[in-house]
Motif scaffolding. Sequence first.
Motif, mmCIF file in Angstrom:
data_model
loop_
_atom_site.group_PDB
_atom_site.id
_atom_site.type_symbol
_atom_site.label_atom_id
_atom_site.label_comp_id
_atom_site.label_asym_id
_atom_site.label_seq_id
_atom_site.Cartn_x
_atom_site.Cartn_y
_atom_site.Cartn_z
ATOM 1 N N ILE A 186 -106.681 35.094 -28.303
ATOM 2 C CA ILE A 186 -108.059 35.583 -28.476
ATOM 3 C C ILE A 186 -108.860 34.535 -29.237
ATOM 4 O O ILE A 186 -108.513 34.187 -30.373
ATOM 5 C CB ILE A 186 -108.103 36.924 -29.230
ATOM 6 C CG1 ILE A 186 -107.301 37.993 -28.488
ATOM 7 C CG2 ILE A 186 -109.554 37.375 -29.406
ATOM 8 C CD1 ILE A 186 -107.223 39.308 -29.225
ATOM 9 N N ALA A 187 -109.902 34.048 -28.606
ATOM 10 C CA ALA A 187 -110.802 33.061 -29.233
ATOM 11 C C ALA A 187 -112.240 33.536 -29.065
ATOM 12 O O ALA A 187 -112.629 34.013 -27.987
ATOM 13 C CB ALA A 187 -110.620 31.690 -28.603
ATOM 14 N N ILE A 188 -112.992 33.433 -30.134
ATOM 15 C CA ILE A 188 -114.391 33.848 -30.089
ATOM 16 C C ILE A 188 -115.265 32.659 -30.476
ATOM 17 O O ILE A 188 -114.857 31.804 -31.271
ATOM 18 C CB ILE A 188 -114.658 35.043 -31.040
ATOM 19 C CG1 ILE A 188 -114.321 34.661 -32.484
ATOM 20 C CG2 ILE A 188 -113.876 36.267 -30.601
ATOM 21 C CD1 ILE A 188 -114.682 35.727 -33.501
ATOM 22 N N PRO A 189 -116.471 32.586 -29.889
ATOM 23 C CA PRO A 189 -117.370 31.477 -30.258
ATOM 24 C C PRO A 189 -117.976 31.702 -31.640
ATOM 25 O O PRO A 189 -118.483 32.779 -31.944
ATOM 26 C CB PRO A 189 -118.437 31.515 -29.169
ATOM 27 C CG PRO A 189 -118.439 32.918 -28.683
ATOM 28 C CD PRO A 189 -117.037 33.435 -28.834
ATOM 29 N N MET A 190 -117.913 30.691 -32.477
ATOM 30 C CA MET A 190 -118.512 30.745 -33.812
ATOM 31 C C MET A 190 -119.354 29.499 -34.006
ATOM 32 O O MET A 190 -118.918 28.390 -33.676
ATOM 33 C CB MET A 190 -117.428 30.836 -34.899
ATOM 34 C CG MET A 190 -116.585 32.103 -34.812
ATOM 35 S SD MET A 190 -115.414 32.258 -36.185
ATOM 36 C CE MET A 190 -116.525 32.493 -37.559
ATOM 37 N N ALA A 191 -120.551 29.708 -34.538
ATOM 38 C CA ALA A 191 -121.514 28.613 -34.683
ATOM 39 C C ALA A 191 -121.620 28.185 -36.139
ATOM 40 O O ALA A 191 -121.547 29.009 -37.059
ATOM 41 C CB ALA A 191 -122.885 29.037 -34.164
#
Length: 206
Positions: free
Chosen positions: A73-78
């Motif tokens: 599980i990977a989520i985009p983080m800015a």
Amino acid sequence: MASVNPSHSTISVESLAPPAPENKSSTRAGAAKNHVVADVILRAMLFATAFFVAITFGVTSKQTKLILVAPGIAIPMAAKFNQSPAFIYYVAALSVTCFYSVLTGLLSALALVKTTEGSTKTQVHFAILDALLLGIMASATGAAGGVGYIGFKGNNHTGWTKICNVYGSFCRHIAASIAVSLLPTVALLLLVWVSVFALSKKISRG
């Protein structure tokens, strides 16, 4: 009897007169004009460098990466500059410096067009405000540099982890902007010196 030639025995009154004092007014006017010209050039440089750094910092200092939060599980983080109060203060200081350089640059250019020497009152105000902006820019650059260093190196004692191993592009743009921001700081320092030097010349003339 030998005759005396009057042309050789007569002493000219003009030759006994003391030499005329040198006219220093033109020299003083030229030096004063040079101070104003240097002031205009430095304020133009201040605007160019502060504007360039502010735009570059605001546009390029952001990056989005996929961060693994769980197996598979990977989520985009800015990472953005407005997530740090120090970076917000840094951009605000650059914006104020840009506006200040435009306003004072126009006043200085107007003084150059109308007269060869700025008024003493204006130069005093410039010296005080330049010193104030110098302190703001120096503190903003130091604050941004401190946060940037934590991003690069982290801090094992406080448990602050570095992020530049993940957000490499973001950190490189931050570091480049902070390095270039030394130019407007140097320009403000030179402006303070120019104003103080011009005022000291006026005081010495009495």
